[in-house]
Motif scaffolding. Structure first.
Motif, short mmCIF file in Angstrom:
data_model
loop_
_atom_site.label_atom_id
_atom_site.label_comp_id
_atom_site.label_asym_id
_atom_site.label_seq_id
_atom_site.Cartn_x
_atom_site.Cartn_y
_atom_site.Cartn_z
N GLU A 7 7.00 18.53 91.63
CA GLU A 7 7.29 19.96 91.62
C GLU A 7 6.43 20.68 92.64
O GLU A 7 5.20 20.55 92.64
N LEU A 42 11.86 21.43 92.29
CA LEU A 42 11.71 20.18 91.55
C LEU A 42 12.55 19.13 92.25
O LEU A 42 13.77 19.26 92.34
N GLU A 64 9.34 12.26 89.85
CA GLU A 64 9.71 13.60 90.28
C GLU A 64 8.46 14.34 90.70
O GLU A 64 7.34 13.94 90.35
N GLN A 80 13.62 15.05 92.84
CA GLN A 80 13.69 13.74 92.20
C GLN A 80 13.52 12.65 93.25
O GLN A 80 13.97 12.79 94.39
N LEU A 91 9.44 10.31 97.36
CA LEU A 91 10.23 11.54 97.40
C LEU A 91 9.65 12.48 98.45
O LEU A 91 8.56 12.25 98.96
#
Lengths: 115, 114
Positions: A66, A56, A64, A58, A48
């Motif tokens: 943050e 945040l 995920e 995905q 990602l």
């Protein structure tokens, strides 16, 4: 100079448990941040990325991350780890805040998954 | 089909010998990169190239030479190998520069210098 710190060299979790891998960066402006995964004997695969907007993000494989500007962090999470997630994980930042796509990598976190 | 390939995958050589690691991509990506991966350091950029005949140094270029006469190939040469160059070498490519363009990595070459 920009830098990326991954404070955990090695982490072991049980299959099905949650996971959080830590990443801290050093850069004055908004960074461009990435998480890569390297399976044994393989090259790196992008999980990602964060450029701007929603903090945040995905990724693939249920991951995920943050972005927290106040903590200069970009931690990677997964709610339930699978045995196939055992790999090395690298956090990276684009050098120079985006003028190029030269990456600065952290030292990596090796994830082991117990059955 | 290939994408980005590296050869050889494993190489053992001796101190002082010249070694060339090959990288080939089939996507016609403009940018190509060479990284080395060492314990405790993660990946560090050796050289990169923005296009054919355009190359530039990264973080750890000493002892390495690159060339890019064709878009699809980006060989890395160790002119006189040293033990400190024992490492895993990764080649990567991206369609263009700038942070929005993902780098795609090859499978790596494990080099041992005796």
């Amino acid at each position: 100079a920009q830098s990326v710190t991954q404070p955990d060299i090695h982490i072991t979790v049980s299959e099905g448990a949650s996971l959080e891998l830590r990443c801290n960066y050093s850069y004055g402006a908004t960074p461009y941040l990435f998480w890569y995964v390297q399976s044994p004997g393989q090259g790196l695969q992008l999980l990602l990325k964060y450029f701007s907007g929603d903090t945040l993000v995905q990724g693939i494989k249920g991951f995920e991350a943050e972005f927290k500007r106040s903590q200069s962090s970009f931690n990677l999470r997964k709610p339930s780890v699978h045995w196939s997630d055992a790999a090395e994980y690298f956090c990276a930042v684009v050098e120079g805040g985006g003028a190029t796509n030269k990456l600065i990598f952290g030292t990596g976190t090796l994830l082991a998954v117990q059955p | 089909d290939a994408g980005i390939t590296q050869s050889p995958r494993y190489k053992i050589t001796e101190t002082g010998r010249q070694v060339t690691l090959m990288c080939h991509q089939t996507w016609s990506h403009s940018y190509m990169f060479w990284y080395r991966q060492d314990l405790g350091h993660g990946l560090r950029l050796i050289y990169y190239s923005a296009a054919a005949d355009i190359t530039d140094k990264g973080e750890v270029p000493d002892g390495y030479v690159v060339s890019r006469s064709k878009t699809e190939n980006f060989p890395l040469t160790l002119e006189s190998a040293t033990r400190s160059q024992t490492s895993v070498y990764f080649c990567a490519s991206s369609v263009a520069g700038g942070p929005f363009n993902e780098q795609f990595f090859g499978p790596g070459t494990r080099l041992t210098v005796l």
